[in-house]
Scaffold this active site. Structure first.
Site, short mmCIF file in Angstrom:
data_model
loop_
_atom_site.label_atom_id
_atom_site.label_comp_id
_atom_site.label_asym_id
_atom_site.label_seq_id
_atom_site.Cartn_x
_atom_site.Cartn_y
_atom_site.Cartn_z
CB SER A 1 -0.92 0.01 1.22
OG SER A 1 -1.64 1.23 1.28
CB THR B 1 -7.33 -1.89 0.63
OG1 THR B 1 -7.21 -2.27 -0.73
CG2 THR B 1 -6.37 -2.69 1.49
CE LYS C 1 -11.74 -0.92 -1.33
NZ LYS C 1 -11.59 -0.43 -2.73
CG ASN D 1 -12.76 3.92 0.25
OD1 ASN D 1 -13.66 4.64 0.68
ND2 ASN D 1 -11.83 4.37 -0.59
N GLY E 1 -15.96 -6.83 -11.11
CA GLY E 1 -15.66 -7.03 -9.69
C GLY E 1 -16.06 -5.82 -8.86
#
Length: 274
Positions: free
Chosen positions: A17, A63, A67, A88, A127
């Site tokens: 990240s 993340t 979520k 998020n 997705g």
């Protein structure tokens, strides 16, 4: 301001990240003595981890795969979170407030690239990111969105969202001849490579490409697209983070930060230095 100075991004995996660099640079510039870390938390451990936080915690960025769990945990949802079923950003307090800043991040990424309105669009993939992309395209004015996915059944979760935002949703497979669209949003998993016989025709009529993936860059799809019409997914990461910072600072993702343009430039530079 409440004396809550700790923030973090949670997910699994999480080591990649770039959020800590973005947020830390912003808080330093804004004169806020807030810390922002990363922590590996999976779906099973999310509830326990959330309950363990004390009053020093102000908020969380979430993340994958958290979520949906964050959406279910929130007491109050903003419009984008309610539409997409995904949160998020959590603002902690007596009421746990859930936000989706991915939608606004996509809108801001397009706007920053000069795309401020959309009529017809195409989404590749169905997705979780596709749901945010669909709402973002609606916010940009799209009346019709075509979705192409390898699993047509995955598209079914997008239909109620399309009805809620008043977008006509059409479905096609990757082999179907493509018509002209204003923009294409690619939400395929990072590293996906489409056959050239599929990718090249999509690029020829696909308008501006927003490629949600940004590592490695360029993606295989971005590499065959006219380079002047490509937006990297990093732009969404950057602008959704700006909206998260607005939430953590003001409780409102639409209230701009002081000197925000400079803050954005500093965040961008911090990521490039990493």
């Amino acid at each position: 301001m409440p004396a809550r100075t700790r923030l973090a991004v949670w997910g699994d995996p999480i080591g990649h990240s770039r959020s800590p660099e973005l947020h830390t640079a912003a808080y330093r510039h804004l004169g806020l003595e807030w810390t922002y870390d990363r922590r590996r938390v999976d779906r099973t451990g999310f509830g326990t981890a959330l309950r363990s936080l004390d009053d020093s915690w102000r908020g969380l960025s979430l993340t994958m795969p958290l979520k949906e769990a964050a959406h279910d945990a929130a007491h109050d949802l903003d419009r984008h979170a309610a539409l997409t079923g995904a949160v998020n950003t959590l603002l902690l307090g007596d009421t746990l407030r859930g936000f989706n800043t991915d939608v606004g991040g996509i809108v801001d990424a397009f706007s920053h690239a000069g795309v401020t309105s959309v009529g017809v669009a195409r989404i590749l993939g169905a997705g979780a990111t596709a749901a945010s992309a669909l709402v973002a395209l609606s916010d940009l004015g799209a009346a019709e969105v075509e979705v192409r996915a390898r699993r047509p059944e995955a598209i079914e979760r997008l239909r109620p969202i399309a009805r809620a935002v008043g977008v006509r949703l059409t479905v096609a497979d990757f082999a179907t001849a493509a018509s002209d669209v204003d923009v294409t949003v690619a939400t395929l998993p990072s590293g996906t490579v489409l056959d050239t016989a599929i990718a090249a025709p999509l690029a020829a009529v696909g308008g501006t490409l927003f490629e949600a993936a940004y590592a490695p860059w360029p993606s295989a799809l971005a590499a065959v697209w006219p380079s002047a019409n490509v937006i990297s997914g990093f732009e969404m990461l950057l602008f959704q983070a700006v909206r998260q910072i607005r939430i953590f600072r003001f409780g409102d993702q639409h209230r701009r930060l002081p000197d925000e343009a400079v803050t954005v430039d500093i965040m961008r530079s911090a990521s490039m230095e990493d």
